[in-house]
Design an enzyme around this catalytic site. Structure first.
Site, PDB file in Angstrom:
ATOM      1  N   ASP A 131       0.808  -1.226   0.000  1.00  0.00           N
ATOM      2  CA  ASP A 131       0.000   0.000   0.000  1.00  0.00           C
ATOM      3  C   ASP A 131       0.838   1.271   0.000  1.00  0.00           C
ATOM      4  O   ASP A 131       0.317   2.363  -0.252  1.00  0.00           O
ATOM      5  CB  ASP A 131      -0.935   0.025   1.216  1.00  0.00           C
ATOM      6  CG  ASP A 131      -2.045  -1.001   1.116  1.00  0.00           C
ATOM      7  OD1 ASP A 131      -2.304  -1.476  -0.005  1.00  0.00           O
ATOM      8  OD2 ASP A 131      -2.646  -1.327   2.148  1.00  0.00           O
ATOM      9  N   MET A 183      -6.173  -2.945  -4.264  1.00  0.00           N
ATOM     10  CA  MET A 183      -5.960  -2.850  -2.823  1.00  0.00           C
ATOM     11  C   MET A 183      -5.668  -1.412  -2.407  1.00  0.00           C
ATOM     12  O   MET A 183      -5.229  -0.595  -3.212  1.00  0.00           O
ATOM     13  CB  MET A 183      -4.848  -3.795  -2.378  1.00  0.00           C
ATOM     14  CG  MET A 183      -5.273  -5.256  -2.372  1.00  0.00           C
ATOM     15  SD  MET A 183      -4.002  -6.340  -1.708  1.00  0.00           S
ATOM     16  CE  MET A 183      -4.950  -7.856  -1.523  1.00  0.00           C
TER      17      MET A 183
END
Length: 342
Positions: A128, A170
């Site tokens: 991330d 994501m």
């Protein structure tokens, strides 16, 4: 000196490159012994270990995943968890632990190091890219490349059928993957957790794209939320760190677009494919450098620190600096790419 190594949280391309660099330099230059802890914090919590030496790390540089295994075990929520960890590392004669992980895994390392005197060194890991105190985390580049390739492929099928394709990537709290892959892949709408979105505006952009005789691609991070509504959840279950299971916003958004515009819409959820498989060249390079500097940190007994990328340099920062707040997308950066929407 005997050094413990563990990998916690979600698997990530580049983890094995870090392990390889730590062991190679630690053995060859410093003569250290290594103990690999199995499955994140479960290893030191239960005394679960695996042999970790130079033969064990041969050939693992290009491999995805982690040879040590991983989990989301949170020892801070286990009965006598801290005492059990201290007891096992004493029995194993481990003098320091190199913790490779994200916000949650490094958060445990911070507590152990700062409050309980367990010598820990941190290595930042998350696809991330949302850890503060480092410019980039390894795994992010691979995830962006995979997502971008998927978007490239979806353009052709979207245009062949003249339908909307919603791509869910994501990104629980930060939209870095959505932003980078969406821009690189020529998406017509990019939705991120930092900016609650207006469904009607999304539909306006979609309709505008069809007027130009092109089929739109919408990239949405799993943590993105509508302006008037809540985060879309797969279910209400929580992991040991209190996180809900995300995924579902893409499917929900596709149905809303279809209902409001009358255009056929489909969803592709990339999910775990983004963090699986062979790491990119950049992630191998960054992960290797992190590993080399992490073992130097142990040699210097500079505990409670995390290795970090600043520009092209690897520096050391307090682990707590990486976990005190998330690194999120600047609104100005998101506004900058808005010219491509619609």
């Amino acid at each position: 000196m005997r050094v413990g190594v563990l990998t916690g949280g979600g698997d990530c391309p580049g983890l094995n490159a870090v392990i390889r660099a730590i062991v190679r330099k630690g053995v060859q230059e410093y003569g250290y012994d290594f103990t690999g802890f199995r499955d994140g914090w479960r290893g030191p919590l239960e005394g679960a270990t695996v042999r970790l030496d130079i033969p064990a790390v041969r050939g693992i540089l290009p491999r995805g995943g982690t040879i040590l295994g991983s989990s989301r075990t949170n020892p801070l929520h286990e009965e006598d968890g801290i005492d059990r960890i201290k007891e096992h590392i004493a029995e194993l004669e481990v003098d320091a632990i190199i913790t490779i992980g994200g916000e949650d895994t490094l958060g445990v390392a911070t507590v152990l190091s700062d409050e309980h005197g367990v010598p820990c060194v941190g290595v930042p890991k998350t696809i991330d890219n949302d850890l503060s105190a480092t410019d980039y985390t390894f795994g992010f580049d691979t995830a962006v490349n995979i997502a971008t390739e998927a978007i490239d492929r979806l353009h052709t099928t979207a245009e062949s059928h003249m339908r909307v394709l919603v791509v869910e990537v994501m990104g629980r709290h930060a939209g870095w993957i959505a932003l980078h892959s969406g821009l690189a892949g020529g998406a017509n709408v990019i939705l991120i957790p930092e900016q609650p979105f207006d469904v009607e505006q999304v539909c306006t952009w979609v309709t505008s794209r069809f007027r130009a005789s092109y089929a739109p691609i919408v990239v949405v991070a799993e943590g993105a939320t509508p302006r008037e509504g809540d985060m879309i959840l797969k279910d209400q279950s929580l992991d040991s760190f209190g996180h809900v299971r995300l995924s579902g916003v893409g499917e929900w958004l596709a149905k809303e677009i279809e209902k409001r515009t009358g255009k056929e819409a489909r969803t592709t959820v990339l999910g775990h494919v983004q963090r699986g498989g062979t790491p990119s060249a950049f992630d191998r390079w960054l992960a290797t450098r992190f590993g080399l500097h992490a073992i130097d940190c142990v040699r210097d007994r500079d505990f409670g620190k995390m290795v970090s990328l600043r520009g092209t340099d690897i520096v050391r920062v307090p682990i707590a600096d990486a976990t005190s707040r998330l690194k999120t997308v600047d609104p100005k950066l998101y506004e900058e790419v808005g010219v491509f929407f619609g």
